[in-house]
Enzyme design. Structure first.
Site, PDB file in Angstrom:
ATOM      1  N   HIS A 186       1.626   1.937  -3.488  1.00 25.19           N
ATOM      2  CA  HIS A 186       0.558   2.718  -4.132  1.00 25.19           C
ATOM      3  C   HIS A 186       0.696   4.193  -3.776  1.00 25.19           C
ATOM      4  O   HIS A 186       0.518   5.076  -4.611  1.00 25.19           O
ATOM      5  CB  HIS A 186      -0.810   2.215  -3.672  1.00 25.19           C
ATOM      6  N   GLU A 222       0.831  -1.208   0.000  1.00 24.76           N
ATOM      7  CA  GLU A 222       0.000   0.000   0.000  1.00 24.76           C
ATOM      8  C   GLU A 222       0.866   1.259   0.000  1.00 24.76           C
ATOM      9  O   GLU A 222       0.506   2.275  -0.601  1.00 24.76           O
ATOM     10  CB  GLU A 222      -0.955   0.003   1.191  1.00 24.76           C
ATOM     11  N   HIS A 237      -0.598  -1.919  -9.628  1.00 21.91           N
ATOM     12  CA  HIS A 237      -0.337  -3.350  -9.522  1.00 21.91           C
ATOM     13  C   HIS A 237       0.567  -3.787 -10.679  1.00 21.91           C
ATOM     14  O   HIS A 237       0.518  -3.218 -11.771  1.00 21.91           O
ATOM     15  CB  HIS A 237      -1.639  -4.138  -9.540  1.00 21.91           C
TER      16      HIS A 237
END
Length: 652
Positions: free
Chosen positions: A385, A382, A391
């Site tokens: 991200h 995370e 991804h």
């Protein structure tokens, strides 16, 4: 706004070779108490079984507090030895740590102090004859220079609690009795996990030939927690600061099943992200143009044994204009190490997960060491991200973090996830990693800047135009870093064009380049070469531009024949707004094709948005682009005698 964790099947990423054996100094018969510096190391005779560090050279410079190293004992193919590596630190300013040696391979984490660090490595094994002395027989020295980086934006570590939270996290009774589950324990565990992220990332960047660049943390002068000795003695050190922030929400509100990301019937799964974002904005009060990078641990996450759902937890990462944010729950926190001495025990602890008290997250956390992998690794996912990574087809940004332990140890315990004995030895090709595309994003990311890097010049924009002979011109004032290629139906990138520069000192990536369809399609596999091709072009300045259909961009539909017979080309950004209620419209400015036509002013019609633009000429004629809406009469800007180099405009 946010990306949730994927549940795709794991794949093994490609890894790069660690390189040849580098210079090091080996000694025999040198007392640990003498480990004040490396000056005498080269004068002593060499032991054949002295540890050899392969991952870094002697007298290297690094920029992170905790360094990951890999090395060997003797010649593993000829004689594979198990034993123990003892690492002693510069001037005894950090207690010795011990690391397992598996079949003559070892990995270790090294705590560094700013400036020069002389490190001593001692190997012992029951298979080697003892010299019946307290002086180690097989020792080597390594000198590392640590220069803390302060000129890049830090990643802030935050523990978020409800306003009425008791400040505890899920743990089995034995753990609570042994180490507690208080807020103070949570801070130590989160800090140690973050240093594992940092060391892992630096090593991955190095293997990808970008140097040991990694993100830094905001630090504060505090009682050290990275060793037992610091904790007991109250030794003060500059270590990563853990911000503790209270939300306006109650525990009951945060643990509402309707907010639980893993609850199938939840209708507000993204709301925990919004709650955290609001709390971070209130706490950090970001100024305009000063983006904050924040990774949050949701301490009030709780395993609900009745619904069999982890409440108060969401695995999300993304950002807004002022805050980049990652959030993750504390459901596996009990399994994390609190300090360097606990890394080996934590990543080899086969104690089964007791679901009467704690969660078996995604059924991949059947034992303590596997829970540590999923908790630490998925939170790093995370954080990826948060740093801009989507991804990927492999690596941390898939689900390869279930092998996160292999980065730090050369032996692996029994895995309940695969119901198989652990891998031994765990070598660099067996580890998880950041995907090459993640690494390319990090190369020019503000959080990864190094002191020797050239300053980024120009804005972040990317411009794309078709030109003659079916070619496409790409320009970026800061440079083109890399280009991702997607064929029809692909959500994850499998092919790319790498234009990055590794050393940070050279001229860097190109600011202008020409693309051809044949060159781009040569990067694709045979089964994809005839499919529709989409490009995502990334600049050094962290901008990007997407070309939805490369074939259409370079086709005749992008060509406009001008009234004077010349040919014009539509840029790829023309007509991309696609706002509701808009209509396609284009004009060719008379002043661009008639030398006698003088553009004297531009009148913009607007309210809260631009309704139209009117180009006014010296002969009292005009051309209207859009409509005359908004403020009556618009706002007029006089141009004097300046020439406007615009031949074609388009709106949708």
């Amino acid at each position: 706004k946010a990306n949730d964790s994927t549940t795709a099947t794991t794949q093994r990423p490609k890894t790069l070779a660690t390189g040849a054996v580098y210079n090091r100094n080996s000694v025999a018969g040198m007392s640990i108490a003498h480990s004040t510096n490396g000056g005498a190391a080269g004068k002593a005779p060499t032991s054949a079984f002295a540890p050899r560090v392969l991952s870094i050279t002697d007298n290297s410079w690094v920029n992170q507090k905790v360094l990951l190293i890999y090395g060997q004992i003797g010649d593993p193919p000829l004689q594979a030895l198990d034993g123990t590596l003892t690492l002693s630190h510069h001037q005894d300013n950090f207690p010795p740590t011990m690391w397992p040696v598996e079949q003559s391979h070892f990995k270790a984490l090294v705590h560094l102090s700013p400036g020069p660090n002389s490190l001593r490595f001692d190997f012992s094994s029951p298979k080697l004859a003892s010299n019946h002395s307290s002086i180690p027989a097989h020792s080597s020295w390594l000198n590392i220079n640590y220069l803390p980086v302060t000129a890049s934006p830090p990643v802030h570590l935050v523990i978020l609690l409800a306003k009425d939270s008791p400040g505890t996290f899920d743990a089995v009774p034995e753990r609570i009795q042994r180490e507690g589950n208080s807020l103070d324990t949570a801070k130590r565990k989160f800090r140690m996990a973050a240093y594992l992220w940092q060391a892992f990332t630096a090593e991955q960047m190095y293997r990808n030939e970008f140097g040991r660049r990694t993100f830094r943390f905001g630090e504060e002068w505090q009682s050290g927690t990275l060793s037992f000795r610091d904790r007991d003695s109250g030794q003060m050190r500059s270590e990563a600061k853990i911000h503790v922030v209270r939300s306006e929400k109650t525990v009951a509100e945060l643990r509402n099943l309707d907010l639980a990301q893993q609850y199938d019937k939840a209708t507000r799964k993204g709301e925990l992200y919004d709650i955290a974002l609001e709390a971070m904005r209130d706490h950090f009060e970001p100024s305009r143009g000063q983006k904050q990078y924040i990774s949050v641990l949701l301490l009030d996450a709780h395993w609900d044994t009745k619904s069999h759902v982890i409440t108060g937890h969401a695995a999300l990462g993304g950002g807004t204009d002022d805050i980049q944010l990652a959030i993750f729950g504390s459901q596996a926190l009990q399994s994390y190490p609190t300090c360097l001495e606990e890394v080996v025990p934590a990543l080899t602890d086969c104690t089964r997960t007791d679901t009467e008290f704690v969660a078996n997250d995604c059924n991949e956390s059947g034992s303590n060491w596997e829970a540590a992998n999923v908790g630490i690794g998925a939170h790093l996912h995370e954080t990826g991200h948060m740093l801009g990574c989507p991804h990927q087809q492999s690596g941390i940004m898939l689900r390869d973090y279930v092998r996160f332990n292999r980065t730090f140890l050369c032996r692996e315990p029994y895995a309940t996830r695969t119901k198989s004995p652990g891998l031994r030895p765990c070598l660099p090709p067996d580890e998880c990693g950041w995907h090459r595309l993640d690494v390319l994003r990090f190369r020019y990311h503000p959080c990864f800047r190094l002191p020797q890097d050239n300053a980024v010049t120009g804005d972040e924009s990317v411009r794309v135009w078709p030109v003659e002979n079916g070619k496409v011109l790409v320009t970026a004032p800061s440079g083109v870093s890399f280009i991702e290629l997607f064929t029809e139906g692909e959500d994850v990138c499998h092919a790319w064009k790498d234009l990055s520069s590794g050393d940070g000192i050279s001229a860097g990536p190109p600011r202008q380049m020409t693309l051809t369809e044949s060159d781009l399609r040569s990067l694709l596999t045979e089964d994809k070469k005839k499919k529709k091709l989409k490009l995502c072009i990334h600049s050094v300045g962290q901008g990007d531009h997407t070309v939805e259909d490369f074939g259409l961009l370079k086709s005749k539909s992008s060509i406009v024949k001008l009234p004077n017979g010349q040919v014009g080309f539509k840029g790829s950004q023309l007509g991309t707004s696609q706002q509701t209620g808009s209509r396609p419209e284009q004009i060719i400015l008379d002043s661009a094709i008639k030398q006698t036509k003088l553009l004297t002013s531009i009148r913009i019609y607007h309210g809260f948005a631009i309704d139209g633009i009117e180009f006014c000429y010296e002969d009292s004629t005009s051309q209207l682009f859009g409509k005359r809406g908004g403020q009556p009469g618009g706002s007029e800007f006089l141009l004097g005698m300046e020439f406007i180099p615009v031949a074609l405009m388009s709106i949708h």
